[in-house]
Design an enzyme around this catalytic site. Sequence first.
Site, PDB file in Angstrom:
ATOM      1  CG  ASP A   1       8.856  -0.011 -12.142  1.00 61.38           C
ATOM      2  OD1 ASP A   1       8.913   0.077 -13.364  1.00 61.38           O
ATOM      3  OD2 ASP A   1       9.802  -0.460 -11.451  1.00 61.38           O
ATOM      4  CG  PHE A   2       6.080  -0.951  -6.844  1.00 61.02           C
ATOM      5  CD1 PHE A   2       5.846  -1.353  -8.160  1.00 61.02           C
ATOM      6  CD2 PHE A   2       6.590  -1.883  -5.948  1.00 61.02           C
ATOM      7  CE1 PHE A   2       6.126  -2.652  -8.562  1.00 61.02           C
ATOM      8  CE2 PHE A   2       6.863  -3.179  -6.342  1.00 61.02           C
ATOM      9  CZ  PHE A   2       6.636  -3.574  -7.653  1.00 61.02           C
TER      10      PHE A   2
ATOM     11  CB  ALA B   1      -0.913  -0.017   1.231  1.00 61.72           C
ATOM     12  CD  GLU B   2       3.309   0.422  -3.445  1.00 62.36           C
ATOM     13  OE1 GLU B   2       2.068   0.372  -3.581  1.00 62.36           O
ATOM     14  OE2 GLU B   2       4.059  -0.554  -3.625  1.00 62.36           O
TER      15      GLU B   2
ATOM     16  CG  PHE C   1      10.506  -3.391  -8.101  1.00 60.82           C
ATOM     17  CD1 PHE C   1      11.277  -3.757  -9.204  1.00 60.82           C
ATOM     18  CD2 PHE C   1      10.341  -4.303  -7.074  1.00 60.82           C
ATOM     19  CE1 PHE C   1      11.870  -5.014  -9.269  1.00 60.82           C
ATOM     20  CE2 PHE C   1      10.928  -5.558  -7.126  1.00 60.82           C
ATOM     21  CZ  PHE C   1      11.696  -5.921  -8.229  1.00 60.82           C
TER      22      PHE C   1
ATOM     23  CG  HIS D   1       8.378  -5.277 -11.498  1.00 59.09           C
ATOM     24  ND1 HIS D   1       7.132  -5.389 -12.043  1.00 59.09           N
ATOM     25  CD2 HIS D   1       8.244  -5.625 -10.192  1.00 59.09           C
ATOM     26  CE1 HIS D   1       6.274  -5.815 -11.121  1.00 59.09           C
ATOM     27  NE2 HIS D   1       6.925  -5.957  -9.991  1.00 59.09           N
TER      28      HIS D   1
END
Lengths: 347, 330
Positions: free
Chosen positions: B85-86, B59-60, B83, B129
């Site tokens: 990307d997240f 849960a970024e 990562f 990723h």
Amino acid sequence: MTEGAGLISPVTSPPVHDRGGGSPERGGELHGLNDAQLLDIFKTMYTIRRFEVTMERSHQAGDLYGPFHSSMGQEAIPAGVCAALRADDVVASTHRGHGHAIAKGAELGPVCAELWGKATGYCGGKGGSMHIVSTEHGFIGQSPIIGGSGLLATGAALSFDLKGDSRVAVAFLGDGAVGQGVFHETLNLAAIWRLPAVFVVENNGYAHSFRADQMQLNPDIASRADGYGIPGVVVDGIDVFSVYGAAAAAVERARAGDGPTLIEAKCYRWRGHNLGDAEHLYRERSEVEEARRSDPLHRFRQAVSGRLEPAALAEIEAAVDREIDDAARFAAESPFADPQTALEGSF
Amino acid sequence: MREISFIEAVREAQAEALISDDRVFIMGQEIGSYGGVFRATQDFVRRFGEHRVRDMPIAEQSMLGAGVGAAVMGMRPIVEVMFMDFVACGMDAIVNHAAKMRYMSGDQLRAPMVIRTQGGSGTHHGSQHSQTLESWFLHVPGLAVVVPSVPQDVKGLFKTSVELEHPVLFVEHRALYRTTGPVTDPVAPIPLGQGVVRRRGDDVTVAAVGKSVHQALAAALEMEEEGISVEVIDLRTLVPMDVELVLESLSHTHRLVVAHEAVERGGWAGELVSRVVAEGFDELDAPPLRAGSKATPIPFARELEAAMISDERLIARRVRESLDLAEHSA
């Protein structure tokens, strides 16, 4: 200048359990609040009402510019919640946040000055109506990014947990926030870590023009608490004592280390989403007029009619009117923000 | 001097921060008893306890957002985004909250936090990723952007980052994790905004960060045999950016190539080139060139990735182009 500390007396411990009254539920309908506390609550509600009215006029006069989101009709919620808090507890708010700032004790002069872009505003004119902060009063900011107040309050609650503080963090949110992913994430995080947080959703029926029942099939936002394994409570957001009772219980639970509570306060937004909102596109005038019959200030007067003298309330009204005049004068006499400060304070 | 790997440096830097400052804590996915998917927090739960080394749900938004909230209340969070990307999932907390707290509160609130993340190509994780996204953050006032290339700098830059009053995006290239380098004991803090010359040369300056520094050095070595002398600058941080050091270098090379693995279009190389042109136009004997990746998502297959990613071959080609152009214009 007003004395912000006088706006509300911090309640050092929630009195609701200790002062059982005649009612089977939490010490009677006035929750065991003493006269001074009742007067403070009234003062907070009346101050918010008068402040919003005054600021609305100042918008028309051109002193206040930019978006303005009135909280008229919702005064019982910040007043009831903040009456259950200690001075060192913290509150995070929304775009509709003047009432929250005032209820947490922020001084009217610097709030007004901030709304008018003056150097003496709480944020020196860098914040404006949607970004008031007063750290000395535990008002840690507004987030007009819907749901953002949940982030700030959850993080603040995490800091209390890490430090072993007995403080509590409150997030005020609107019903629009419930559709945000961050609402889910923050409630879940606060729940699994049993953080000392209270999430108060002011369900005023509309997210801008979108009716709450268009946004979710389940009309009770509080019932979502079940999904996180935490208590969810629906209260009448017009009734400050219902709000206070739920808030006091939630704060007590949070302070005891038992984790967060989700409170849904049902209310009605008297004004448009913002000043100048095209309200006629989505609701009838008659609907607003009908809703305004349920006035939290009127409801308060009814509830305390046997307890407080009308003269005592009138005295508070007169004092608040003066304080607001003083605040407006303070803001009017303050210099505009210095352009040189525009480049300070970032990276 | 002691020789340690890049990931060991990351681990030591974080451990030292936890030891020296009790306001520091770490949160992220898999960072607890698992020790981090890249072992950046290995053994940390045992050493520092679950209270300060906090495993997170996936849960970024709340991970980064709770970090901001804790930071404004006086803590010093290190948030690991597994990562890069997240980071997109938690962008609001970084861009709209962390970066702006100090400014819009009139300096009543500060958000001192280190957002650690890793990214980059070469391990065939596919399009979601493998990205290199640090350029996004140059555009948001209020954030520092740090991209170390060697273990010593990991430790020195981290030490500074964790003590800053601003949020810092600390970007690691995972292809560097097993590379090793010497470290001093202790490592002195390295101020942000101080680049370093990794290799002296006379003909062309290559400015880079992170993995691209190593690729630039490899390209320089290769071209040395052709009689081309390349100067390699490791900027180390992108905000603030040591443009002065690049201009100094140009005063004797007069040619510039900026290398990054990020997509060339809209990448930070454009910012550096723009500033060099504005402030050092007279020094230039050739148009400054960029060696960035082509504007496609990063593909899975080796052959496809090699066709679009910025690497040492591309850097070498740009260096030659720079010299060719210089000859044409002479």
